[in-house]
Design a protein around this motif. Structure first.
Motif, mmCIF file in Angstrom:
data_model
loop_
_atom_site.group_PDB
_atom_site.id
_atom_site.type_symbol
_atom_site.label_atom_id
_atom_site.label_comp_id
_atom_site.label_asym_id
_atom_site.label_seq_id
_atom_site.Cartn_x
_atom_site.Cartn_y
_atom_site.Cartn_z
ATOM 1 N N VAL A 84 0.065 4.534 20.620
ATOM 2 C CA VAL A 84 -0.138 4.324 19.183
ATOM 3 C C VAL A 84 1.168 4.587 18.441
ATOM 4 O O VAL A 84 1.754 5.670 18.538
ATOM 5 N N LEU A 85 1.601 3.590 17.690
ATOM 6 C CA LEU A 85 2.851 3.683 16.930
ATOM 7 C C LEU A 85 2.616 4.040 15.470
ATOM 8 O O LEU A 85 3.460 4.671 14.839
ATOM 9 N N ALA A 86 1.478 3.607 14.913
ATOM 10 C CA ALA A 86 1.183 3.858 13.497
ATOM 11 C C ALA A 86 -0.307 3.646 13.262
ATOM 12 O O ALA A 86 -0.976 2.930 14.021
ATOM 13 N N MET A 87 -0.815 4.267 12.185
ATOM 14 C CA MET A 87 -2.230 4.172 11.860
ATOM 15 C C MET A 87 -2.407 3.856 10.377
ATOM 16 O O MET A 87 -1.567 4.225 9.543
ATOM 17 N N GLU A 88 -3.519 3.207 10.066
ATOM 18 C CA GLU A 88 -3.890 2.934 8.674
ATOM 19 C C GLU A 88 -5.377 3.217 8.485
ATOM 20 O O GLU A 88 -6.192 2.838 9.331
ATOM 21 N N LEU A 89 -5.708 3.847 7.378
ATOM 22 C CA LEU A 89 -7.102 4.037 6.991
ATOM 23 C C LEU A 89 -7.241 3.692 5.518
ATOM 24 O O LEU A 89 -6.501 4.226 4.674
ATOM 25 N N PRO B 34 0.811 -1.227 0.000
ATOM 26 C CA PRO B 34 0.000 0.000 0.000
ATOM 27 C C PRO B 34 0.841 1.273 0.000
ATOM 28 O O PRO B 34 1.906 1.334 0.626
ATOM 29 N N LYS B 35 0.368 2.268 -0.707
ATOM 30 C CA LYS B 35 0.973 3.598 -0.636
ATOM 31 C C LYS B 35 0.850 4.104 0.801
ATOM 32 O O LYS B 35 -0.211 3.977 1.434
ATOM 33 N N ASN B 36 1.923 4.645 1.337
ATOM 34 C CA ASN B 36 1.978 5.076 2.735
ATOM 35 C C ASN B 36 1.767 3.903 3.694
ATOM 36 O O ASN B 36 1.270 4.072 4.812
ATOM 37 N N GLY B 37 2.145 2.702 3.255
ATOM 38 C CA GLY B 37 1.957 1.508 4.075
ATOM 39 C C GLY B 37 2.760 1.552 5.366
ATOM 40 O O GLY B 37 3.791 2.226 5.464
ATOM 41 N N VAL B 38 2.275 0.842 6.350
ATOM 42 C CA VAL B 38 2.888 0.797 7.678
ATOM 43 C C VAL B 38 3.713 -0.474 7.798
ATOM 44 O O VAL B 38 3.214 -1.570 7.544
ATOM 45 N N GLU B 39 4.967 -0.341 8.188
ATOM 46 C CA GLU B 39 5.853 -1.509 8.247
ATOM 47 C C GLU B 39 5.374 -2.548 9.257
ATOM 48 O O GLU B 39 5.564 -3.746 9.059
ATOM 49 N N LEU B 40 4.744 -2.116 10.341
ATOM 50 C CA LEU B 40 4.232 -3.070 11.316
ATOM 51 C C LEU B 40 3.144 -3.965 10.735
ATOM 52 O O LEU B 40 2.865 -5.042 11.271
ATOM 53 N N ALA B 41 2.527 -3.521 9.638
ATOM 54 C CA ALA B 41 1.477 -4.331 9.025
ATOM 55 C C ALA B 41 2.041 -5.531 8.276
ATOM 56 O O ALA B 41 1.322 -6.483 7.978
#
Length: 490
Positions: free
Chosen positions: A440-445, A244-251
């Protein structure tokens, strides 16, 4: 002619019959629960190109839940969760290697409620997480020992009398992929179907709860060759492997179940990727035929007072998002098939669009059968949706997963983070939080109207801020910020 004295005796007898429940009441309602392993909604009835006529036929007879979600995309946490009606945080269970009874020895399971109410309860195949977590089985739940309880997926090799596997030709070439020309019963699921039919005949004349757990489409991709032959590989849908664009590495996760540990990670060619996807579809069609074989026996038994439920334990990635297998909070891992066929057959073919959770199965099934439990349940009763597909309204569903994705619950291997995710009608919102502080370390929407495949994280600049605010409020209501899961689990 009856005299006054005779009439009085009849009246007393009738009254006693009412009190004792001995009147000619409706027969008690049975339940057949069919569980598939690693099955995302890759079924014809969900719009897929997968060839699954038997499950599709079941959907035409029942109510299909278009947006059903597991509470964690890993076998043991998911199954322990929906079979007890408890979220993973309520159980304190987020890994494969711990049995829920070790944490909550007195927690009540769905079949346990039925067993306590005089039902015979039977388990054929994989319902709980078998070999990892319940070496002694779960006699609190079942009236008899479980079938194929001690097996595991790696042992699912062809078993044919007088035949050596080495003498069979493998028509597949990718790692962990096999296409032997063997009968269905050579593998676990063929034998699960046969045993389920036998047990059904054994219990059908008494109140029963029968759970049938099929092992497919879980890897290895080893369905008999005839199921591979149902598909032209070049005609299968193309996957989108983009992160994903702007993806979160923890994901991200390791995908080690298929790819192996980081130091021995498989390097897949394009041909390997195509063959693995082909194998997943072949496994799914093999599963469908075994479900169909069992359903034919159900029809022949003429069970007019039985709920039929078909469900997957969690979803799966086949290279999308650069991921393989499960253990993420993305839609592909969280979303599962769920079909419920009530005894009445009412509203057959209807589709429920409201998000629902697998923990909703517990309250739904016991309510449908007129049973109760003293145990606090985390889910809701879905019964209104079985008569009115729009009855649930704009509900929400939660999924979570720790990082690292696989750990064994020892003090030296506790998680570092937990991802909490909410699915609303409009979007998926996820917060990744520090395991020890809850920060909170990171967020995704992912705004699903414009981004159904979750390829653009817009949490920092949402197209519709109201969607973000609504989802965040819902997530925080269920999982308050800066709460540490390890310290709050019951």
């Amino acid at each position: 002619m009856l005299n006054h004295s005779s009439l009085s005796l009849l009246s007393v007898a009738f009254s006693l019959a009412i009190i004792s429940g001995a009147t000619a009441a409706q027969p008690r309602t049975n339940v057949i629960l069919i569980v598939a392993d690693d099955l995302r909604p890759e079924l014809g009835c969900y719009g897929s190109l997968a060839k699954t006529p038997h499950i599709d036929s079941l959907a035409k007879r029942g109510v299909l839940f278009e947006r059903a979600y597991c509470q964690q995309a890993l076998c043991n946490p998911s199954r322990s969760s929906f079979m007890t009606g408890q979220r993973p945080d309520s159980l304190g269970l987020w890994c494969n290697g711990t049995h829920f009874r070790d944490l909550r020895p007195n927690v009540i399971t769905i079949p346990e409620v039925f067993k306590k109410n005089g039902y015979v309860t039977r388990d054929v195949g994989k319902i709980f997480h078998n070999w990892h977590t319940a070496v002694k089985g779960d006699p609190q739940s079942w009236s008899a020992p479980e079938f194929l309880h001690y097996e595991n997926h790696g042992n699912d090799q062809p078993k044919l009398p007088g035949v050596n596997i080495a003498d069979l030709k493998n028509h597949a070439t990718a790692p962990k992929t096999f296409a032997y020309d063997v009968p269905d019963e050579a593998y676990f699921d063929g034998r699960v179907a046969d045993e389920a039919i036998r047990v059904l005949k054994e219990v059908k004349d008494q109140p029963f709860f029968l759970a049938v757990g099929f092992w497919k489409p879980h890897a290895p991709f080893n369905a008999p060759k005839k199921y591979w032959d149902r598909y032209e590989r070049t005609q299968l849908p193309k996957l989108d492997p983009r992160w994903p664009k702007n993806g979160v590495e923890l994901a991200r996760h390791e995908g080690q179940e298929l790819l192996g540990p980081p130091d021995k990670r498989l390097k897949l060619t394009d041909e390997d990727v195509a063959e693995w996807r082909h194998g997943y579809f072949a496994n799914t069609s093999y599963l469908d035929d075994q479900v169909g074989k069992f359903l034919r026996a159900v029809e022949e038994a003429k069970l007019n007072n039985t709920y039929l439920v078909f469900v997957g334990d969690h979803g799966y990635h086949l290279g999308e998002h650069e991921l393989w297998a499960k253990t993420s909070c993305y839609e592909l891992d969280a979303r599962v098939p769920l079909i419920v066929v009530p005894p009445s057959g009412e509203n057959g073919g209807s589709k429920v669009l409201s998000p629902v959770e697998l923990i909703d199965l517990f309250p739904t099934l016991i309510a449908a059968c007129g049973l109760t439990t003293e145990q606090k349940l985390d889910g809701k009763d879905l019964s209104p949706a079985l008569t009115n597909a729009t009855a649930l309204g704009d509900t929400i569903a939660f999924t979570q997963h720790p990082r690292p994705a696989y750990y064994d619950r020892t003090p030296s291997k506790t998680p570092t983070a937990m991802g909490y995710s909410v699915k609303t009608v409009a979007a998926r919102y996820t917060e990744w939080r520090d395991w020890n502080t809850g920060k909170v370390l990171a967020m995704e929407l992912y705004e699903h109207a414009s981004d159904p495949h979750e390829l653009n994280n817009t949490s920092s600049a949402p197209a519709d801020p109201a969607i973000l605010q609504s989802a965040r409020t819902a997530l925080h209501r269920q999982f308050p910020p800066e709460v540490v899961p390890a310290k709050t689990a019951r």
